[in-house]
Motif scaffolding. Sequence first.
Motif, PDB file in Angstrom:
ATOM      1  N   GLN A  64    -111.098   2.642 -13.922  1.00 43.08           N
ATOM      2  CA  GLN A  64    -112.180   2.680 -15.151  1.00 43.08           C
ATOM      3  C   GLN A  64    -113.568   2.429 -14.446  1.00 43.08           C
ATOM      4  OE1 GLN A  64    -110.775  -0.756 -17.348  1.00 43.08           O
ATOM      5  NE2 GLN A  64    -110.433   0.399 -19.274  1.00 43.08           N
ATOM      6  N   TYR A  65    -113.674   1.472 -13.447  1.00 39.81           N
ATOM      7  CA  TYR A  65    -114.737   1.638 -12.565  1.00 39.81           C
ATOM      8  C   TYR A  65    -115.012   2.973 -12.009  1.00 39.81           C
ATOM      9  CZ  TYR A  65    -117.956  -0.282  -9.026  1.00 39.81           C
ATOM     10  OH  TYR A  65    -119.021  -0.442  -8.086  1.00 39.81           O
ATOM     11  N   GLU A 114    -116.839   5.564 -13.814  1.00 39.42           N
ATOM     12  CA  GLU A 114    -118.518   5.330 -14.475  1.00 39.42           C
ATOM     13  C   GLU A 114    -119.281   5.680 -13.188  1.00 39.42           C
ATOM     14  OE1 GLU A 114    -118.071   1.404 -15.359  1.00 39.42           O
ATOM     15  OE2 GLU A 114    -117.031   1.632 -17.498  1.00 39.42           O
ATOM     16  N   GLN A 115    -118.559   5.954 -12.019  1.00 38.21           N
ATOM     17  CA  GLN A 115    -119.429   6.045 -10.622  1.00 38.21           C
ATOM     18  C   GLN A 115    -119.849   7.373 -10.366  1.00 38.21           C
ATOM     19  OE1 GLN A 115    -120.522   2.919  -9.756  1.00 38.21           O
ATOM     20  NE2 GLN A 115    -118.955   2.311 -11.186  1.00 38.21           N
ATOM     21  N   ASN A 116    -120.959   7.667  -9.611  1.00 38.50           N
ATOM     22  CA  ASN A 116    -121.354   9.056  -9.234  1.00 38.50           C
ATOM     23  C   ASN A 116    -120.645   9.406  -7.937  1.00 38.50           C
ATOM     24  OD1 ASN A 116    -122.059   7.842  -6.767  1.00 38.50           O
ATOM     25  ND2 ASN A 116    -124.386   7.434  -7.537  1.00 38.50           N
ATOM     26  N   LYS A 117    -120.730  10.727  -7.750  1.00 34.74           N
ATOM     27  CA  LYS A 117    -119.753  11.139  -6.859  1.00 34.74           C
ATOM     28  C   LYS A 117    -119.683  10.558  -5.443  1.00 34.74           C
ATOM     29  CE  LYS A 117    -118.606  15.594  -4.523  1.00 34.74           C
ATOM     30  NZ  LYS A 117    -119.188  17.132  -4.301  1.00 34.74           N
ATOM     31  N   ALA A 118    -120.901  10.073  -5.105  1.00 36.44           N
ATOM     32  CA  ALA A 118    -120.970   9.494  -3.706  1.00 36.44           C
ATOM     33  C   ALA A 118    -120.318   8.211  -3.693  1.00 36.44           C
ATOM     34  CB  ALA A 118    -122.428   9.208  -3.480  1.00 36.44           C
ATOM     35  N   LYS A 119    -120.541   7.474  -4.822  1.00 35.91           N
ATOM     36  CA  LYS A 119    -119.637   6.193  -4.685  1.00 35.91           C
ATOM     37  C   LYS A 119    -118.202   6.110  -5.061  1.00 35.91           C
ATOM     38  CE  LYS A 119    -119.795   1.689  -5.490  1.00 35.91           C
ATOM     39  NZ  LYS A 119    -120.254   0.922  -4.154  1.00 35.91           N
ATOM     40  N   ARG A 120    -117.780   7.239  -5.880  1.00 31.34           N
ATOM     41  CA  ARG A 120    -116.454   7.497  -5.914  1.00 31.34           C
ATOM     42  C   ARG A 120    -115.578   7.749  -4.696  1.00 31.34           C
ATOM     43  NH1 ARG A 120    -115.869  11.777 -11.136  1.00 31.34           N
ATOM     44  NH2 ARG A 120    -116.604  10.046 -12.805  1.00 31.34           N
ATOM     45  N   GLU A 163    -116.724   6.508  -1.808  1.00 30.87           N
ATOM     46  CA  GLU A 163    -116.466   5.373  -1.084  1.00 30.87           C
ATOM     47  C   GLU A 163    -115.450   4.396  -1.697  1.00 30.87           C
ATOM     48  OE1 GLU A 163    -119.225   1.174  -1.277  1.00 30.87           O
ATOM     49  OE2 GLU A 163    -120.363   2.967  -1.439  1.00 30.87           O
ATOM     50  N   ILE A 164    -115.091   4.305  -2.759  1.00 31.75           N
ATOM     51  CA  ILE A 164    -114.047   3.372  -3.547  1.00 31.75           C
ATOM     52  C   ILE A 164    -112.646   4.173  -3.437  1.00 31.75           C
ATOM     53  CG2 ILE A 164    -115.872   2.067  -4.581  1.00 31.75           C
ATOM     54  CD1 ILE A 164    -114.973   3.172  -7.273  1.00 31.75           C
ATOM     55  N   ARG A 165    -112.807   5.343  -3.061  1.00 35.03           N
ATOM     56  CA  ARG A 165    -111.474   6.135  -3.360  1.00 35.03           C
ATOM     57  C   ARG A 165    -110.306   5.620  -2.358  1.00 35.03           C
ATOM     58  NH1 ARG A 165    -110.738  12.539  -4.596  1.00 35.03           N
ATOM     59  NH2 ARG A 165    -108.353  12.631  -4.296  1.00 35.03           N
ATOM     60  N   PRO A 166    -110.599   5.345  -1.067  1.00 40.31           N
ATOM     61  CA  PRO A 166    -109.572   5.002   0.008  1.00 40.31           C
ATOM     62  C   PRO A 166    -108.856   3.485  -0.742  1.00 40.31           C
ATOM     63  CG  PRO A 166    -111.429   5.544   1.094  1.00 40.31           C
ATOM     64  CD  PRO A 166    -111.999   5.613  -0.286  1.00 40.31           C
ATOM     65  N   ARG A 167    -109.849   2.546  -1.285  1.00 38.57           N
ATOM     66  CA  ARG A 167    -109.203   1.296  -1.821  1.00 38.57           C
ATOM     67  C   ARG A 167    -108.048   1.559  -2.794  1.00 38.57           C
ATOM     68  NH1 ARG A 167    -113.641  -0.970  -4.093  1.00 38.57           N
ATOM     69  NH2 ARG A 167    -112.784  -1.056  -6.358  1.00 38.57           N
ATOM     70  N   ILE A 168    -108.700   2.697  -3.988  1.00 43.47           N
ATOM     71  CA  ILE A 168    -107.765   2.910  -4.847  1.00 43.47           C
ATOM     72  C   ILE A 168    -106.325   3.643  -4.325  1.00 43.47           C
ATOM     73  CG2 ILE A 168    -107.311   4.097  -6.893  1.00 43.47           C
ATOM     74  CD1 ILE A 168    -110.569   3.798  -7.636  1.00 43.47           C
ATOM     75  N   PHE A 206    -105.494  12.559 -11.111  1.00 48.15           N
ATOM     76  CA  PHE A 206    -106.569  11.941 -11.825  1.00 48.15           C
ATOM     77  C   PHE A 206    -107.812  11.459 -10.998  1.00 48.15           C
ATOM     78  CE2 PHE A 206    -108.359   8.414 -13.654  1.00 48.15           C
ATOM     79  CZ  PHE A 206    -108.506   8.644 -15.128  1.00 48.15           C
ATOM     80  N   LEU A 207    -107.591  11.034  -9.703  1.00 51.47           N
ATOM     81  CA  LEU A 207    -108.627  10.883  -8.877  1.00 51.47           C
ATOM     82  C   LEU A 207    -109.403  12.169  -8.763  1.00 51.47           C
ATOM     83  CD1 LEU A 207    -107.070   8.456  -6.098  1.00 51.47           C
ATOM     84  CD2 LEU A 207    -108.806   7.860  -7.878  1.00 51.47           C
TER      85      LEU A 207
END
Length: 715
Positions: free
Chosen positions: A414-415, A418-424, A426-431, A503-504
Amino acid sequence: MKKIFLSMIVCIFMMPTSSKANEGMWFLMFIDRLNHRDMQKMGLQLTAEEIYSINNNSLKDAIVQFNGGCTASIISNQGLVLTNHHCGYDAIAELSTEEKNLLKNGFWAKNFEEELKPESLYVRFFVRMDDVSERILSKVNDSMTEKDREAAINKEIALIEQENNEGGKYTVSVRSFFQGNEFYYFVYEDYKDVRLVGTPTESIGKFGGDTDNWEWPRHTGDFSLFRVYTDKDGNAANYSKENIPMKPKKHLAVNLEGVKENDFAMILGYPGRTNRWMPAEGIAQNVNYAYPAWVEASKTSMDAMKKHMNKSEDVNLKYASDYAGIANYWKNRQGMIDALTKHKTADKKRALEKKFERWANKKANRAEYGNVIKDINNYYALTNDKSRHDNYLIGILRGSNFAVSPLRIGRNLQYYIEQNKAKREEIRPRIQGLIDETFKNAYMPLEKDVLAAQLKLYVEKAGYELPELVKQISAETNNDFDSYVDAIFELSLFTSKERLEAFLQYPNKALLENDPLFLLSSVLIARYREQPEAIAEAKEAYDKAYRKLVKGLRESKLSKIQYPDANSTLRLTYGKVVALPKDDRNDAKINNYTTMKGMIAKYKPNDDEFDLPTEILDLYKKKDFGQYADKQGYMPVNFLTNNDITGGNSGSPVLNGKGELIGLAFDGNIEAMAGDVIFDDQLQRTINVDIRYVLWLVDKLSGAENIVKELTIKK
């Protein structure tokens, strides 16, 4: 009947006069003031400074918390770590494959290069502790709400932790004791490069399985060996091939002399949780509502899991640790029900609370303590049914990975949406890490069966208002949860690693928010966390009342307890080697130890619980016990002490009066299962692996002479 009665009288008078156990899990910093003289009378030959010192090496430097849940000890000058087999179980299973099954077949490294690094394993060394009660309690007052009180305390705790962590070198933990009436801080240093050195076969490490769990006589080789590594300068470091074996400040010497009745024994370790101050109605709630639901839900998971584990060695490996954890607490909770009922523990507590109420309602005490028991009892009356419901619900959340992971991953998605491409990015490895963790050991047929069985049990037995979604599913499927779970596993994002990874790439908010497993996971966890307004108000009053109950019981001297409840902080307990009454199932002359003869008598070829390697049978026939045999000629296996321990003490070293290692604590006895709530000074026992059996298994059975050569051995 008369003969039976007379026999009972004779048994009571013939029981050893020393059988009274020494109650208490003591802070090391208070040993000199509270316990040292008593310990010396019982056989301790060490000074208090030799047990706990801030400035000099002491016993506390050889005791570690093992991976956050057990205890272990350093037993060589090269960082060798001894703990229980069941404490190392996760790491051993992780390092095992179908082709190279270390859990089943055992493993012994012949040199440092052969030692194996699990993904995540650490040990925690205790550095020091101190009392900060006055400082923290000066920040609160009786007019505060519990929420405001907690906020003020947490603010001060953050400052204390910051002041003592030396720039992040140490982990600092400030803990509450005596139900929030005292506070102490603990400084630790964590070492994260810990490697497997050796483990016996599962048939030795878990000999007796669920049948013998919590039982005596016992014949279990419950131990495993690891090693701590540091960087070249001796500092804690993440894993590296360049790291070297640790050079510890202190390691335990091993004593091969053996034990006898009334020998002094002390245990240092990290007991997890006791509830010796628990009010009467809290005990009654556990016995009548919470624990029966826990037991039934646990058995439901175990049955569904075992069906698949018995068919596949790969599935068995993947779920062995989860199953063992559920099985352990299943038997523990049933034992608690039986013991607390038999000993009428709630009634004894009620009698104490009546005395407290008389004291509390004296004119000088009434303003502070007058409503304490009423507020406590009101809370339990309001929460009895919810307690039963919550424990059935925990059965779902604990038993099925896919009851929890959809919400955990889904919230992150969900988070992510809501983010832009750059932020996605950044957080993608955690997911991705959460996804990998979820599917690493997942076997979908087992997961489906556990979830379906638990949902059915929950709907039938919870006896409480169910979430609307669950009621709807129940009505529409006529409680056919097998078909329902089959269907949602086919449809859901969260049952396919490939679908989640897709989905990512192409996130879709509507797809996520309408996912059937995400919706189910969300409502189940929301219901577990839910607290109705009436219960929330009662909880506010209860928290204050419980704190005052403990304070008042200490102030009035109605309670003789001088030590705080266990909460995974380092404690010392002391006692003696003490037998239980004679038991015809044990071949030993005195019922305080067991022998290899008794173990062989239990042997059942190819049995899940009582099989043994043929090598043990051969060595037993030859009586090839080496230097590890007792003076009387038998090979010792386990022995009993009357130390006060609980979960978390698993793996704790058992030490003689000189501080030398004589055994390894691994269990308690079912007769004293109420021990976490009320101490039984006649029946309380700790079951220990004799260190001589440990070393015989390492040396004679496994041929790991390199390990024995590391040890400091006293005879």
